[in-house]
Each structure stands twice: as structure tokens, then as C-alpha cells.
Design a protein around this motif. Sequence first.
Motif, PDB file in Angstrom:
ATOM      1  N   ARG A 183      -0.887   5.925  -3.234  1.00 38.39           N
ATOM      2  CA  ARG A 183      -0.753   5.935  -1.772  1.00 38.39           C
ATOM      3  C   ARG A 183      -2.125   5.961  -1.097  1.00 38.39           C
ATOM      4  NH1 ARG A 183       4.319   5.658  -0.471  1.00 38.39           N
ATOM      5  NH2 ARG A 183       5.945   6.564  -1.802  1.00 38.39           N
ATOM      6  N   ILE A 184      -3.100   6.589  -1.726  1.00 38.29           N
ATOM      7  CA  ILE A 184      -4.465   6.535  -1.184  1.00 38.29           C
ATOM      8  C   ILE A 184      -4.993   5.104  -1.272  1.00 38.29           C
ATOM      9  CG2 ILE A 184      -6.845   7.335  -1.456  1.00 38.29           C
ATOM     10  CD1 ILE A 184      -5.710   9.978  -2.528  1.00 38.29           C
ATOM     11  N   LEU A 185      -4.734   4.429  -2.397  1.00 36.66           N
ATOM     12  CA  LEU A 185      -5.159   3.038  -2.545  1.00 36.66           C
ATOM     13  C   LEU A 185      -4.525   2.147  -1.482  1.00 36.66           C
ATOM     14  CD1 LEU A 185      -5.044   2.646  -6.438  1.00 36.66           C
ATOM     15  CD2 LEU A 185      -7.091   2.522  -4.986  1.00 36.66           C
ATOM     16  N   ILE A 186      -3.246   2.392  -1.177  1.00 42.48           N
ATOM     17  CA  ILE A 186      -2.578   1.626  -0.126  1.00 42.48           C
ATOM     18  C   ILE A 186      -3.261   1.854   1.215  1.00 42.48           C
ATOM     19  CG2 ILE A 186      -0.455   1.463   1.240  1.00 42.48           C
ATOM     20  CD1 ILE A 186       1.107   1.924  -1.352  1.00 42.48           C
ATOM     21  N   ASN A 187      -3.600   3.114   1.496  1.00 43.24           N
ATOM     22  CA  ASN A 187      -4.272   3.427   2.766  1.00 43.24           C
ATOM     23  C   ASN A 187      -5.633   2.743   2.870  1.00 43.24           C
ATOM     24  OD1 ASN A 187      -2.177   5.041   3.683  1.00 43.24           O
ATOM     25  ND2 ASN A 187      -3.037   6.920   2.817  1.00 43.24           N
ATOM     26  N   ILE A 188      -6.307   2.590   1.745  1.00 36.12           N
ATOM     27  CA  ILE A 188      -7.629   1.978   1.761  1.00 36.12           C
ATOM     28  C   ILE A 188      -7.536   0.451   1.819  1.00 36.12           C
ATOM     29  CG2 ILE A 188      -9.788   1.663   0.485  1.00 36.12           C
ATOM     30  CD1 ILE A 188      -9.269   4.413  -0.808  1.00 36.12           C
ATOM     31  N   PHE A 189      -6.668  -0.120   0.970  1.00 36.73           N
ATOM     32  CA  PHE A 189      -6.686  -1.572   0.765  1.00 36.73           C
ATOM     33  C   PHE A 189      -5.421  -2.295   1.242  1.00 36.73           C
ATOM     34  CE2 PHE A 189      -9.304   0.207  -2.762  1.00 36.73           C
ATOM     35  CZ  PHE A 189     -10.532  -0.305  -2.368  1.00 36.73           C
ATOM     36  N   ASN A 190      -4.343  -1.625   1.486  1.00 42.29           N
ATOM     37  CA  ASN A 190      -2.999  -2.069   1.874  1.00 42.29           C
ATOM     38  C   ASN A 190      -2.078  -2.175   0.649  1.00 42.29           C
ATOM     39  OD1 ASN A 190      -2.636  -4.854   0.907  1.00 42.29           O
ATOM     40  ND2 ASN A 190      -4.001  -5.526   2.543  1.00 42.29           N
ATOM     41  N   GLU A 191      -0.808  -2.399   0.910  1.00 41.03           N
ATOM     42  CA  GLU A 191       0.223  -2.320  -0.136  1.00 41.03           C
ATOM     43  C   GLU A 191       0.078  -3.383  -1.202  1.00 41.03           C
ATOM     44  OE1 GLU A 191       4.517  -2.993   0.787  1.00 41.03           O
ATOM     45  OE2 GLU A 191       4.654  -0.819   0.491  1.00 41.03           O
ATOM     46  N   ASP A 192      -0.599  -4.485  -0.886  1.00 44.19           N
ATOM     47  CA  ASP A 192      -0.754  -5.567  -1.859  1.00 44.19           C
ATOM     48  C   ASP A 192      -1.585  -5.172  -3.064  1.00 44.19           C
ATOM     49  OD1 ASP A 192       0.788  -7.278  -0.390  1.00 44.19           O
ATOM     50  OD2 ASP A 192      -0.906  -8.251   0.619  1.00 44.19           O
ATOM     51  N   ILE A 193      -2.253  -4.025  -3.000  1.00 44.81           N
ATOM     52  CA  ILE A 193      -3.063  -3.577  -4.125  1.00 44.81           C
ATOM     53  C   ILE A 193      -2.207  -3.167  -5.315  1.00 44.81           C
ATOM     54  CG2 ILE A 193      -3.232  -1.112  -3.566  1.00 44.81           C
ATOM     55  CD1 ILE A 193      -6.116  -3.400  -4.690  1.00 44.81           C
ATOM     56  N   LEU A 194      -0.899  -2.971  -5.083  1.00 44.30           N
ATOM     57  CA  LEU A 194       0.010  -2.559  -6.155  1.00 44.30           C
ATOM     58  C   LEU A 194       0.898  -3.718  -6.581  1.00 44.30           C
ATOM     59  CD1 LEU A 194       1.231   0.904  -4.785  1.00 44.30           C
ATOM     60  CD2 LEU A 194      -0.731   0.430  -6.281  1.00 44.30           C
ATOM     61  N   ASN A 195       1.185  -3.781  -7.874  1.00 45.31           N
ATOM     62  CA  ASN A 195       2.127  -4.764  -8.392  1.00 45.31           C
ATOM     63  C   ASN A 195       3.550  -4.397  -7.986  1.00 45.31           C
ATOM     64  OD1 ASN A 195       0.500  -6.614 -10.071  1.00 45.31           O
ATOM     65  ND2 ASN A 195       0.056  -4.777 -11.270  1.00 45.31           N
ATOM     66  N   ASP A 196       4.385  -5.411  -7.798  1.00 43.54           N
ATOM     67  CA  ASP A 196       5.806  -5.165  -7.614  1.00 43.54           C
ATOM     68  C   ASP A 196       6.414  -4.713  -8.939  1.00 43.54           C
ATOM     69  OD1 ASP A 196       5.541  -6.053  -5.025  1.00 43.54           O
ATOM     70  OD2 ASP A 196       6.365  -8.051  -5.417  1.00 43.54           O
TER      71      ASP A 196
END
Length: 285
Positions: free
Chosen positions: A179-192
Motif C-alpha cells: 500500500r505504501i508502494l501504491i501511494n508512491i507510484f500508483n496501483e499499477d506497480i502491483l501485478n494483478d
Amino acid sequence: MSNELITHVLSLAASRRAKVLLVGGDSSLSYDAIIRIPNYRDNEEGKFIVKVKEDADRVSREAIVDLIVLSRVSNSTPIIVGINYGDEEMADGVAYKVHGIYAVGIRTFKRILDNEGGVKFVKDKGIVRASVKGQLLRRLREDRGGMSLGDLAKILGVTRRTVYEYERESIEASERTARILINIFNEDILNDVNLRPRDEEVINEVREREEMVDEDIKELLPSFRLYSLLKAHTKVAAHSQSESYLVEDKRRVSNEVFNVAKVLGVGLALIESDKRDVEFLESRN
């Protein structure tokens, strides 16, 4: 509550112009609905075999093996839709692992049907994790003024080595870190999350299903891989590299079996054991 939940699931699918088959009234079956959505992704349709259960953790292992077998044969995604997982309410955007397949809440299922971004988090054995797109993380990190591994590690509260492993995609991130990564880079940083089943947890049961098929049927369908079904409309499913069928006794076949095959997009193999005969009916889409 179950009937209300099933009705809600069906209404979500119907509003998306999906082809929907409600499996009427038999809660002992492995599935409650079959849904096909045209042009779901890259001009391919989406097919879902759905079990609706208020407590998703209470779907039997036998039913789950049925769902895995049917998904193999029909190239579809089996999924449990519920409200609770054990003692907790199912969180939005989280897929819960249940013996090799996934369970989701209503809001998450709506997102899946809409094909609006994938599910990013998995909860398994009480722990929520996410898979990081390693190459993208490295590129975005370096684009931020040359942010070092150590700089990002400090922000995330992890070690430099951990960030390095994220970028290699050799480990998953905790929910907090993701969730910190999402806040920094947005949700696309995670794989589906890949919602297709991984049957490692029930591989022995799947093999047992192959062994359970009657020898007479094996002799009639020697070129197919055959699986016994325990809580479905037919007792056997068959597939080869190019063909897939539900197998039924010709004298007992019902309209509902035809409908299940039609919405799954598979054919019917109607057998007459005493005559040593099989009639193959192609899928009527």
C-alpha cells in the motif's frame, strides 16, 4: 441470505449483457451460476463458474475439486463469491485463497466482471500479500531523481535487500508495504492476481478423480483425459488438446445438462455403454 446473494450476483452479471445460467435451487452442487461475458478482454470472452456462499471458507473441498476440473475442461475461471471468510468480513480488492481457487466479496466480484483493473491482494493462511512488478519498480525508482535502493527501503521500512528482491520479483510484498508502494507510484506497480486455479493443493484429489472414472467410459473415450465429478450435473468431464466435453448417459441426459454445456462452451459426449457407442454433440453457442 444465500438466495439474496445469488440474486445479487446474477443481477450484476445480467446488467453487463452477460450470458448467465442460474443453476436452480440445489445448494449441494459445486456451482450456482455460470457466466459468460463477450469481449471481456482483448476480444476474448470471460467465463466464470461461480459458487455463491455467504461464508466462503465453508465451500467443501469436493466442490472445489469439481470447480478446478470444470475450469480445466472449459477454459474458465472458477470463483467463490461471498460475504465473510470465517469470522471476518471479506475486504474489497482482496482475493482469499481456498484450496487452490479464490473467493471474493461482492464489490470485488463487480470489479472483476467490469474488467476494471485486477485484484491486487491475496489473503492466504491469514496473511495478505501482493506481487510487485519488479522491472517497473526499478524504472520508476530510478526516474525519481535516481532514488537508490536504500532510499526506497527507508521509506518502506524494509531492508535494501528486500527492495532488491522485489525488483527481481523473487518475493511478495506485505500488505503494508504494497500500500505504501501504491501511494508512491500508483496501483499499477502491483501485478494483478491470476484468478485461474492453481491446483497444487488438491493435486492428489484431481488425480484421484481421473482414477475414479469407470473403465467402460475410459474404453469408449480412449483419446481423452477423463475426470470424475461429484457435485455437478454430469458425472464425468473429458478433454483433449482440441476438444472438451461433458459426458452423460444418453438415456438420462436432461435439458439442464445441455444448458450447462452450452454456457460453458463445451460439447456433450452421450454414451450408450451397452451398445459401446458415443455420440458427440458440439457446443451450441
